[in-house]
Structures are given as structure tokens and as C-alpha cells.
Design a protein around this motif. Structure first.
Motif, PDB file in Angstrom:
ATOM      1  N   GLY A  15      21.046 -20.250  54.426  1.00  0.00           N
ATOM      2  CA  GLY A  15      21.853 -20.568  55.369  1.00  0.00           C
ATOM      3  C   GLY A  15      22.972 -19.710  54.877  1.00  0.00           C
ATOM      4  N   TRP A  24      26.393 -20.919  56.845  1.00  0.00           N
ATOM      5  CA  TRP A  24      25.852 -21.053  59.280  1.00  0.00           C
ATOM      6  C   TRP A  24      25.751 -22.552  58.465  1.00  0.00           C
ATOM      7  CZ3 TRP A  24      26.857 -18.396  63.265  1.00  0.00           C
ATOM      8  CH2 TRP A  24      27.282 -17.158  63.418  1.00  0.00           C
ATOM      9  N   GLN A  25      25.231 -23.347  57.432  1.00  0.00           N
ATOM     10  CA  GLN A  25      24.534 -24.582  57.021  1.00  0.00           C
ATOM     11  C   GLN A  25      25.351 -25.290  57.680  1.00  0.00           C
ATOM     12  OE1 GLN A  25      22.821 -24.757  53.017  1.00  0.00           O
ATOM     13  NE2 GLN A  25      23.147 -22.465  53.708  1.00  0.00           N
ATOM     14  N   PRO A  70      29.359 -29.100  64.389  1.00  0.00           N
ATOM     15  CA  PRO A  70      27.690 -28.724  65.218  1.00  0.00           C
ATOM     16  C   PRO A  70      28.121 -28.649  66.653  1.00  0.00           C
ATOM     17  CG  PRO A  70      28.353 -30.818  63.532  1.00  0.00           C
ATOM     18  CD  PRO A  70      29.716 -29.898  63.542  1.00  0.00           C
ATOM     19  N   ARG A  88      27.738 -23.812  69.519  1.00  0.00           N
ATOM     20  CA  ARG A  88      26.103 -23.432  70.091  1.00  0.00           C
ATOM     21  C   ARG A  88      26.024 -22.074  69.802  1.00  0.00           C
ATOM     22  NH1 ARG A  88      23.895 -28.622  69.921  1.00  0.00           N
ATOM     23  NH2 ARG A  88      26.388 -30.168  70.738  1.00  0.00           N
ATOM     24  N   MET A 139      21.523 -24.472  71.343  1.00  0.00           N
ATOM     25  CA  MET A 139      21.142 -25.314  69.906  1.00  0.00           C
ATOM     26  C   MET A 139      22.312 -25.180  69.084  1.00  0.00           C
ATOM     27  SD  MET A 139      17.654 -24.339  67.712  1.00  0.00           S
ATOM     28  CE  MET A 139      17.206 -25.168  66.694  1.00  0.00           C
ATOM     29  N   ALA A 140      22.815 -26.256  68.607  1.00  0.00           N
ATOM     30  CA  ALA A 140      23.664 -25.877  67.522  1.00  0.00           C
ATOM     31  C   ALA A 140      23.443 -23.895  66.317  1.00  0.00           C
ATOM     32  CB  ALA A 140      24.017 -27.028  66.270  1.00  0.00           C
ATOM     33  N   SER A 141      23.781 -23.021  66.131  1.00  0.00           N
ATOM     34  CA  SER A 141      24.279 -22.250  64.866  1.00  0.00           C
ATOM     35  C   SER A 141      23.497 -22.819  64.023  1.00  0.00           C
ATOM     36  CB  SER A 141      25.261 -22.241  64.862  1.00  0.00           C
ATOM     37  OG  SER A 141      26.423 -22.139  64.406  1.00  0.00           O
ATOM     38  N   ARG A 142      23.874 -23.890  63.438  1.00  0.00           N
ATOM     39  CA  ARG A 142      23.927 -24.603  62.341  1.00  0.00           C
ATOM     40  C   ARG A 142      22.419 -25.112  61.793  1.00  0.00           C
ATOM     41  NH1 ARG A 142      27.686 -29.971  60.676  1.00  0.00           N
ATOM     42  NH2 ARG A 142      25.970 -29.964  59.566  1.00  0.00           N
ATOM     43  N   GLU A 143      21.547 -25.374  62.952  1.00  0.00           N
ATOM     44  CA  GLU A 143      20.289 -26.188  63.260  1.00  0.00           C
ATOM     45  C   GLU A 143      19.303 -24.750  63.347  1.00  0.00           C
ATOM     46  OE1 GLU A 143      19.747 -28.595  66.118  1.00  0.00           O
ATOM     47  OE2 GLU A 143      20.797 -30.270  65.252  1.00  0.00           O
ATOM     48  N   ALA A 144      19.555 -23.707  63.620  1.00  0.00           N
ATOM     49  CA  ALA A 144      19.015 -22.551  64.808  1.00  0.00           C
ATOM     50  C   ALA A 144      19.280 -21.322  63.893  1.00  0.00           C
ATOM     51  CB  ALA A 144      19.221 -21.686  65.877  1.00  0.00           C
ATOM     52  N   PRO A 176      16.936 -21.938  59.256  1.00  0.00           N
ATOM     53  CA  PRO A 176      15.981 -22.174  59.400  1.00  0.00           C
ATOM     54  C   PRO A 176      15.039 -20.409  59.092  1.00  0.00           C
ATOM     55  CG  PRO A 176      16.212 -23.501  60.474  1.00  0.00           C
ATOM     56  CD  PRO A 176      17.270 -22.900  60.779  1.00  0.00           C
TER      57      PRO A 176
END
Length: 380
Positions: free
Chosen positions: A54, A57-58, A62, A65, A87-92, A95
Motif C-alpha cells: 500500500g 496510502w496505508q 482516515p 476519502r 471510502m477512506a483512501s487508506r482502506e481502498a 488492497p
């Protein structure tokens, strides 16, 4: 050179946008991850200090977005999947990076922290020794793609050590709610400063300060504007000057969050304070502004301390680079640095670095001279 160092043709340091782009192009040109086939004709390894895929980005805050992320660009060969704008960029995005590594079998090794890169011996065409906390590598070429996130920059101003409120950098930011009811001084003229100003001003009193009066540009900060910013710093890095900021080249663009802040009357710029005091800051005209928090949105510096043994830093504080390549150590490429700091630039830089490596070692041999390949660039 240490006898235990693993030999590899190319060592890529960092697995963010730039590093994965380089690894992709190495794979396409016939290089194989050394852990997959130690006897392959041409090998590479990707070393990443992060515990998971990631890149930076990770670590983003939070509340960043997908709808407000600036400058996302897909990695080569694999589009970014559709994502909910909320959606939060750190979540999208992590992955997406993880799937990318698996899809192209890049065999990224992590967590591996590179502590130093040095010349293995006096042979200018020999190998570079990449020292890590998990063993050493001896590489014909090193592609450095370590980015900037781990080196947040805070400028010095008198009295900061006396300030009793909270100081934090954008890299430490979590959410606006932690400042509810407080007065927050936001320092910086970049995209992040304006984003956070708009966000925090909903729950706290904000004071926005910059060293220079922003030069607002009516055009959107689109692909053409980013390309112009890349071109603007190219001459600086060739001379060994620090890359400088994108804003200094392009001016401030009217992003949606900038217009939202202006519409609510909070996009009001103040000059930079002259000094900090226990409970606030002293302005150049002698007036005092009380504050609970100073938030530094003052950017980042390239994470290149591990290259210190090569002694490439110029008296001006930069590295002489042309077309991704160090002009003073031709076995080294710096991508995600200077003109390739943007995500678009990082992809191009990964391809450019690999093209030069392949041109010199079409069969992975030692017969070509990296020094000759940059003679014209160095003299230009």
C-alpha cells in the motif's frame, strides 16, 4: 564486499507507486524475482520497509476519502477498481496494491529496512551493496523509490519549544474531531493544508498561515497541470538543487475543498507568524494570536538518508539527476524524486529507469559501462 551478500541484477528499494512500476517493467523485460529463481539470467528484488502493501496510502489520515484524494493514477497494466467516493483512501488503495503485487508475482520482501547503500569496491562498474536489517544484497543497479512520507518537514521558528499547545504534522493527523472547540493554526500552502482547513473549520476555529501570498489559478489541477509541475522541477534536479514544491511551480488550484472553504468564509490567508510563545504566536506586526494547536502542513522531504555513504548530495542539498538517473553514480536511479514525485511521474520514471538498465545489460552481462551512458546527460 561482504561474502554473505546475495547477488542480484537490480535492487528496488520501496514498494509504493514508483517501486511497483519499476518492478512491473523489470518483469516485462525478462527479469525474475530472485526468490523465485536464483539461477535466472536476470534477477531483481523489491525491498519494502512497510509491514504490508500500500505504500504511503496505508498511513494516510482516515478522513481522506477517495472523493478528495488528489492525483490518484493507476499502476501500469492494472486499472484501479471502482471505489465508493466516501471510502477512506487508506482502506481502498492498499488492497489494490496488494492485488497488484500478487497479479504480477513481484515477490516483494517486507518488512525490510534498508540502512545503507554503498559501493562494494573501487570498481566504478562493480556492484552496489544494499545493507538491510535482514541481510545484504549486491546489485548491479539500484532503483531507489523510497518516497517522502517518512520524512515530514517542520520549519524552524523561534519559540516553538515554548509553545504549550499541541504541535503535529499532517503525517500525524487523524481527524478534525480531536480539535473540536479549539483554535487551530494551519501552516502551509499546499493541497493538504487547504483540505484540512476546510475539514477542521467545521468543528474548530481555524487560522490559515503561509509564508507567501498564494497565487490562485482558475484552471482545475488536472493532468496537464500536473505534467507542467513535473517539467518545472526537471531543471532543478539536473543541477543538484532541491526539487522544490509543486505549488511553487503551478500556483494554488481551485479544488472543490478550496471553493467550499471560500464559500464558508474560512479561506482567509494570514502571513506567517514571527515567533511562537507559550499560548500562541506573535505576528510580524507585533500582534498576538492565541492558539491551542499548530498543524504543520508543510510537506515532506525525500527519504534518502540511506544513500549517504555514496556522498552524492550537492552543497545545495539535492542530488544531480537526469531522466531518473544519478549523474554522479550511474548505477543508481532515483524515481519518485523531483520531476517524478507525482503518481503519473512515478509510473513514467519506473519505465524510464528499466529501459536504461535493459539497454546496458540486454543479456544480464557486465560488459557495458554505466558511466558512458550518462556522459552526454552530465555534460548537458
Amino acid at each position: 564486499m561482504g561474502v554473505s551478500a546475495i547477488e542480484v541484477d537490480v535492487a528496488v528499494i520501496g514498494a509504493g507507486q514508483a517501486g511497483l512500476s519499476a518492478a512491473y517493467h523489470l518483469q516485462r523485460r525478462g527479469f525474475v524475482p530472485v526468490v523465485r529463481d536464483a539461477l535466472a539470467a536476470r534477477t531483481f528484488v523489491v525491498l519494502d520497509a512497510n509491514p504490508a502493501p500500500g505504500g504511503a496510502w496505508q498511513h494516510r489520515w482516515p478522513s481522506l476519502r477517495m472523493a478528495t484524494v488528489n492525483g490518484i493514477h493507476e499502476l501500469p497494466g492494472f486499472p484501479v477498481p471502482p471505489a465508493d467516493p466516501a471510502m477512506a483512501s487508506r482502506e481502498a488503495l492498499p488492497p489494490y496494491f496488494a492485488e497488484y503485487e500478487q497479479r504480477f508475482d513481484l515477490a516483494v520482501q517486507r518488512p525490510v529496512r534498508v540502512t545503507a547503500v554503498r559501493r562494494g569496491d573501487d570498481d566504478p562498474h562493480g556492484r552496489l551493496l544494499v545493507e538491510t536489517d535482514r541481510g545484504d544484497w549486491a546489485a548491479r543497479h539500484v532503483i531507489n523509490a523510497t518516497g517522502t512520507w517518512t520524512r515530514p518537514f517542520r520549519p524552524f521558528y523561534p519559540g516553538l519549544d515554548r509553545f504549550r499547545g499541541r504541535q503535529l504534522h499532517v503525517a500525524d493527523y487523524v481527524s478534525a474531531e480531536e480539535f473540536a472547540g479549539q483554535r487551530v493554526i494551519i501552516v502551509g500552502a499546499g493541497v493538504s493544508a487547504v483540505q484540512l482547513l476546510e475539514e477542521i473549520s467545521h468543528v474548530a476555529e481555524t487560522v490559515w498561515m503561509t509564508r507567501r501570498e498564494p497565487q490562485w489559478v482558475e484552471d482545475d489541477f488536472d493532468l496537464a497541470a500536473r505534467s507542467a509541475a513535473i517539467a518545472g522541477v526537471e531543471a532543478r534536479v539536473r543541477q543538484g538543487l532541491p526539487p522544490g514544491s509543486v505549488i511553487a511551480v503551478t500556483g494554488m488550484h481551485w479544488t472543490p475543498w478550496a471553493r467550499a472553504a471560500e464559500a464558508r468564509g474560512v479561506l482567509v490567508r494570514h502571513p506567517m507568524f514571527a515567533a511562537a510563545e507559550e499560548h500562541g504566536v506573535r505576528m510580524p506586526d507585533g500582534s498576538f494570536i492565541a492558539a491551542d494547536v499548530i498543524l504543520w502542513a508543510t510537506g515532506f522531504r525525500p527519504a534518502l538518508d540511506h544513500l549517504a555513504p555514496l556522498k552524492l548530495r550537492t552543497p545545495d542539498g539535492g542530488f544531480r539527476v537526469a531522466d531518473t538517473r544519478s549523474l554522479d553514480e550511474p548505477r543508481l536511479f532515483l524515481i519518485g524524486y523531483g520531476p517524478s514525485q507525482s503518481t503519473v511521474g512515478a509510473n513514467r520514471a519506473g519505465r524510464a529507469a528499466v529501459q536504461q538498465i535493459v539497454a546496458e545489460h540486454p543479456r544480464g552481462d557486465d560488459r557495458s559501462s554505466p558511466s558512458r551512458a550518462i556522459a552526454e546527460a552530465s555534460a548537458a
